[in-house]
Design a protein around this motif. Sequence first.
Motif, PDB file in Angstrom:
ATOM      1  N   THR A  27       0.856  -1.182   0.000  1.00 14.08           N
ATOM      2  CA  THR A  27       0.000   0.000   0.000  1.00 14.08           C
ATOM      3  C   THR A  27       0.891   1.231   0.000  1.00 14.08           C
ATOM      4  O   THR A  27       1.810   1.330   0.819  1.00 14.08           O
ATOM      5  N   ASP A  28       0.645   2.164  -0.919  1.00 14.66           N
ATOM      6  CA  ASP A  28       1.463   3.369  -1.029  1.00 14.66           C
ATOM      7  C   ASP A  28       0.685   4.596  -0.566  1.00 14.66           C
ATOM      8  O   ASP A  28      -0.440   4.841  -1.019  1.00 14.66           O
ATOM      9  N   LEU A  29       1.297   5.353   0.327  1.00 12.50           N
ATOM     10  CA  LEU A  29       0.721   6.614   0.793  1.00 12.50           C
ATOM     11  C   LEU A  29       1.496   7.754   0.154  1.00 12.50           C
ATOM     12  O   LEU A  29       2.723   7.845   0.316  1.00 12.50           O
ATOM     13  N   PRO A  30       0.835   8.626  -0.585  1.00 16.01           N
ATOM     14  CA  PRO A  30       1.542   9.727  -1.246  1.00 16.01           C
ATOM     15  C   PRO A  30       1.923  10.815  -0.250  1.00 16.01           C
ATOM     16  O   PRO A  30       1.420  10.847   0.885  1.00 16.01           O
ATOM     17  N   PRO A  31       2.802  11.722  -0.648  1.00  7.68           N
ATOM     18  CA  PRO A  31       3.104  12.874   0.215  1.00  7.68           C
ATOM     19  C   PRO A  31       1.856  13.720   0.439  1.00  7.68           C
ATOM     20  O   PRO A  31       0.902  13.679  -0.346  1.00  7.68           O
ATOM     21  N   LEU A  32       1.873  14.485   1.510  1.00  7.88           N
ATOM     22  CA  LEU A  32       0.757  15.398   1.749  1.00  7.88           C
ATOM     23  C   LEU A  32       0.784  16.508   0.701  1.00  7.88           C
ATOM     24  O   LEU A  32       1.854  17.008   0.337  1.00  7.88           O
ATOM     25  N   PRO A  33      -0.372  16.907   0.187  1.00  6.70           N
ATOM     26  CA  PRO A  33      -0.415  17.950  -0.852  1.00  6.70           C
ATOM     27  C   PRO A  33       0.030  19.301  -0.306  1.00  6.70           C
ATOM     28  O   PRO A  33      -0.242  19.648   0.847  1.00  6.70           O
ATOM     29  N   GLN A  34       0.711  20.046  -1.161  1.00  8.83           N
ATOM     30  CA  GLN A  34       1.206  21.365  -0.771  1.00  8.83           C
ATOM     31  C   GLN A  34       0.446  22.495  -1.464  1.00  8.83           C
ATOM     32  O   GLN A  34       0.257  23.560  -0.895  1.00  8.83           O
ATOM     33  N   GLN A  35       0.013  22.239  -2.708  1.00  9.39           N
ATOM     34  CA  GLN A  35      -0.688  23.272  -3.466  1.00  9.39           C
ATOM     35  C   GLN A  35      -1.980  22.684  -4.013  1.00  9.39           C
ATOM     36  O   GLN A  35      -2.034  21.536  -4.428  1.00  9.39           O
ATOM     37  N   GLY A  38      -5.032  22.148  -6.554  1.00 12.67           N
ATOM     38  CA  GLY A  38      -5.408  22.265  -7.953  1.00 12.67           C
ATOM     39  C   GLY A  38      -6.678  23.087  -8.072  1.00 12.67           C
ATOM     40  O   GLY A  38      -6.824  23.906  -8.957  1.00 12.67           O
ATOM     41  N   ARG A  39      -7.620  22.853  -7.169  1.00 12.80           N
ATOM     42  CA  ARG A  39      -8.851  23.634  -7.132  1.00 12.80           C
ATOM     43  C   ARG A  39      -9.505  23.428  -5.774  1.00 12.80           C
ATOM     44  O   ARG A  39      -9.477  22.338  -5.218  1.00 12.80           O
ATOM     45  N   VAL A  40     -10.053  24.461  -5.254  1.00  9.75           N
ATOM     46  CA  VAL A  40     -10.847  24.387  -4.027  1.00  9.75           C
ATOM     47  C   VAL A  40     -12.133  25.148  -4.297  1.00  9.75           C
ATOM     48  O   VAL A  40     -12.165  26.368  -4.279  1.00  9.75           O
ATOM     49  N   GLU A  41     -13.194  24.439  -4.609  1.00 11.37           N
ATOM     50  CA  GLU A  41     -14.445  25.065  -5.023  1.00 11.37           C
ATOM     51  C   GLU A  41     -15.494  25.043  -3.912  1.00 11.37           C
ATOM     52  O   GLU A  41     -16.636  25.395  -4.138  1.00 11.37           O
ATOM     53  N   LEU A  42     -15.107  24.575  -2.725  1.00  9.54           N
ATOM     54  CA  LEU A  42     -16.072  24.502  -1.634  1.00  9.54           C
ATOM     55  C   LEU A  42     -16.316  25.895  -1.068  1.00  9.54           C
ATOM     56  O   LEU A  42     -15.431  26.756  -1.041  1.00  9.54           O
ATOM     57  N   LEU A  43     -17.549  26.115  -0.612  1.00 12.44           N
ATOM     58  CA  LEU A  43     -17.885  27.375   0.034  1.00 12.44           C
ATOM     59  C   LEU A  43     -17.450  27.297   1.494  1.00 12.44           C
ATOM     60  O   LEU A  43     -18.192  26.878   2.375  1.00 12.44           O
ATOM     61  N   THR A  44     -16.216  27.649   1.740  1.00 16.43           N
ATOM     62  CA  THR A  44     -15.671  27.578   3.092  1.00 16.43           C
ATOM     63  C   THR A  44     -14.679  28.711   3.298  1.00 16.43           C
ATOM     64  O   THR A  44     -14.058  29.184   2.337  1.00 16.43           O
ATOM     65  N   GLN A  45     -14.581  29.160   4.551  1.00 17.62           N
ATOM     66  CA  GLN A  45     -13.626  30.217   4.873  1.00 17.62           C
ATOM     67  C   GLN A  45     -12.305  29.635   5.381  1.00 17.62           C
ATOM     68  O   GLN A  45     -11.406  30.382   5.750  1.00 17.62           O
ATOM     69  N   VAL A  46     -12.200  28.322   5.385  1.00 16.79           N
ATOM     70  CA  VAL A  46     -10.952  27.694   5.810  1.00 16.79           C
ATOM     71  C   VAL A  46      -9.897  27.919   4.727  1.00 16.79           C
ATOM     72  O   VAL A  46     -10.179  27.709   3.541  1.00 16.79           O
ATOM     73  N   PRO A  47      -8.694  28.349   5.088  1.00 18.06           N
ATOM     74  CA  PRO A  47      -7.648  28.547   4.075  1.00 18.06           C
ATOM     75  C   PRO A  47      -7.379  27.261   3.306  1.00 18.06           C
ATOM     76  O   PRO A  47      -7.417  26.162   3.870  1.00 18.06           O
ATOM     77  N   ALA A  48      -7.080  27.414   2.016  1.00 15.02           N
ATOM     78  CA  ALA A  48      -6.863  26.246   1.168  1.00 15.02           C
ATOM     79  C   ALA A  48      -5.744  25.367   1.694  1.00 15.02           C
ATOM     80  O   ALA A  48      -5.827  24.134   1.660  1.00 15.02           O
ATOM     81  N   SER A  49      -4.669  25.982   2.194  1.00 15.06           N
ATOM     82  CA  SER A  49      -3.539  25.200   2.692  1.00 15.06           C
ATOM     83  C   SER A  49      -3.948  24.348   3.888  1.00 15.06           C
ATOM     84  O   SER A  49      -3.563  23.175   3.997  1.00 15.06           O
ATOM     85  N   LEU A  69      -7.028  23.356   4.640  1.00 13.12           N
ATOM     86  CA  LEU A  69      -7.984  22.347   4.188  1.00 13.12           C
ATOM     87  C   LEU A  69      -7.265  21.172   3.527  1.00 13.12           C
ATOM     88  O   LEU A  69      -7.582  20.005   3.775  1.00 13.12           O
ATOM     89  N   LEU A  70      -6.256  21.491   2.693  1.00 18.55           N
ATOM     90  CA  LEU A  70      -5.497  20.433   2.035  1.00 18.55           C
ATOM     91  C   LEU A  70      -4.704  19.603   3.034  1.00 18.55           C
ATOM     92  O   LEU A  70      -4.629  18.379   2.933  1.00 18.55           O
ATOM     93  N   ALA A  71      -4.105  20.268   4.008  1.00 13.18           N
ATOM     94  CA  ALA A  71      -3.323  19.550   5.015  1.00 13.18           C
ATOM     95  C   ALA A  71      -4.210  18.587   5.800  1.00 13.18           C
ATOM     96  O   ALA A  71      -3.838  17.439   6.044  1.00 13.18           O
ATOM     97  N   ALA A  72      -5.398  19.062   6.163  1.00 16.17           N
ATOM     98  CA  ALA A  72      -6.325  18.205   6.917  1.00 16.17           C
ATOM     99  C   ALA A  72      -6.803  17.032   6.066  1.00 16.17           C
ATOM    100  O   ALA A  72      -6.871  15.894   6.539  1.00 16.17           O
ATOM    101  N   ALA A  73      -7.115  17.302   4.794  1.00 17.74           N
ATOM    102  CA  ALA A  73      -7.589  16.237   3.914  1.00 17.74           C
ATOM    103  C   ALA A  73      -6.484  15.215   3.645  1.00 17.74           C
ATOM    104  O   ALA A  73      -6.729  14.005   3.621  1.00 17.74           O
ATOM    105  N   GLY A  74      -5.263  15.701   3.431  1.00 21.47           N
ATOM    106  CA  GLY A  74      -4.144  14.793   3.198  1.00 21.47           C
ATOM    107  C   GLY A  74      -3.851  13.922   4.400  1.00 21.47           C
ATOM    108  O   GLY A  74      -3.608  12.710   4.260  1.00 21.47           O
ATOM    109  N   MET A  75      -3.869  14.504   5.591  1.00  6.90           N
ATOM    110  CA  MET A  75      -3.611  13.730   6.797  1.00  6.90           C
ATOM    111  C   MET A  75      -4.731  12.718   7.044  1.00  6.90           C
ATOM    112  O   MET A  75      -4.468  11.576   7.452  1.00  6.90           O
ATOM    113  N   GLN A  76      -5.965  13.129   6.782  1.00  4.71           N
ATOM    114  CA  GLN A  76      -7.074  12.190   6.952  1.00  4.71           C
ATOM    115  C   GLN A  76      -6.953  11.021   5.988  1.00  4.71           C
ATOM    116  O   GLN A  76      -7.225   9.870   6.352  1.00  4.71           O
TER     117      GLN A  76
END
Length: 252
Positions: free
Chosen positions: A155-163, A165-176, A178-185
């Motif tokens: 099983t391969d786990l990729p690196p956590l995303p840094q940038q 590609g698109r964040v289209e959700l209606l949220t005030q959470v900073p993209a960085s 949100l990505l860090a949380a999603a990658g860790m999850q």
Amino acid sequence: MSIAALEYRLSTLGSLLSVVEALRSLAAAKQQRAAGMLGAASAYAAASAAALSALCPEPQPPTSRLFLLLGPEGGFTGGLPSRLVAALPGDQPPLVVGSRTIAAAQARHLPLAGTIPAPAMADALPPLATSLCAQFPADAAITILHPRDHAIIQTDLPPLPQQSGRVELLTQVPASSLLAAAGMQDRQARLLLALLQTHAAEQLARLSTLTGARERIRDRVSELTIQLSTARQDSISQEIADLWSGRRALMG
């Protein structure tokens, strides 16, 4: 072999059979518990991967790669720890989880990046997944070798995303953030699934080993029971012969 010796061996084998049956029951209960959790863990991993893919379609290229080896913690698992160690690619020292797998790696004098005992119960695996993920560098890819059923998979786990590609959700959470949380999850979900598959595979290997031991003990008990019956019959026949010889001597 004397009747007393046969009776002693049968008593010892009976006690050993009771221990083997108890261990089999415990392994079966653990395997059922892990199997019951696998469905939810698989769905959680799929949902986490889908969320991360939606936020960051392009995977982050790794700057390094770590190897994680997941294996049995307890005994009576046959050659599973040795097969896992033999499946390690390259010379990079792995982080090994599972005391029996650690012992198998040390027996081969392999360099190890670290060692961690595995929990005995499936309910303790989610905290272990969280703890392990906290130790992994964000920019590293993680290659996990672990058993699933009777096979060894990767099983391969990729690196956590840094940038993003698109964040289209209606949220005030900073993209960085949100990505860090999603990658860790995503990492935690995949690692938890691998840990549960390893735990379930360990119980399956233990059940197979203990079932074989039980059948061998039963076969030996059957053999000794026949020998004991024969010995008792021979003893009775000898007593009758001795009594008859004594009677003839008195009559003569």
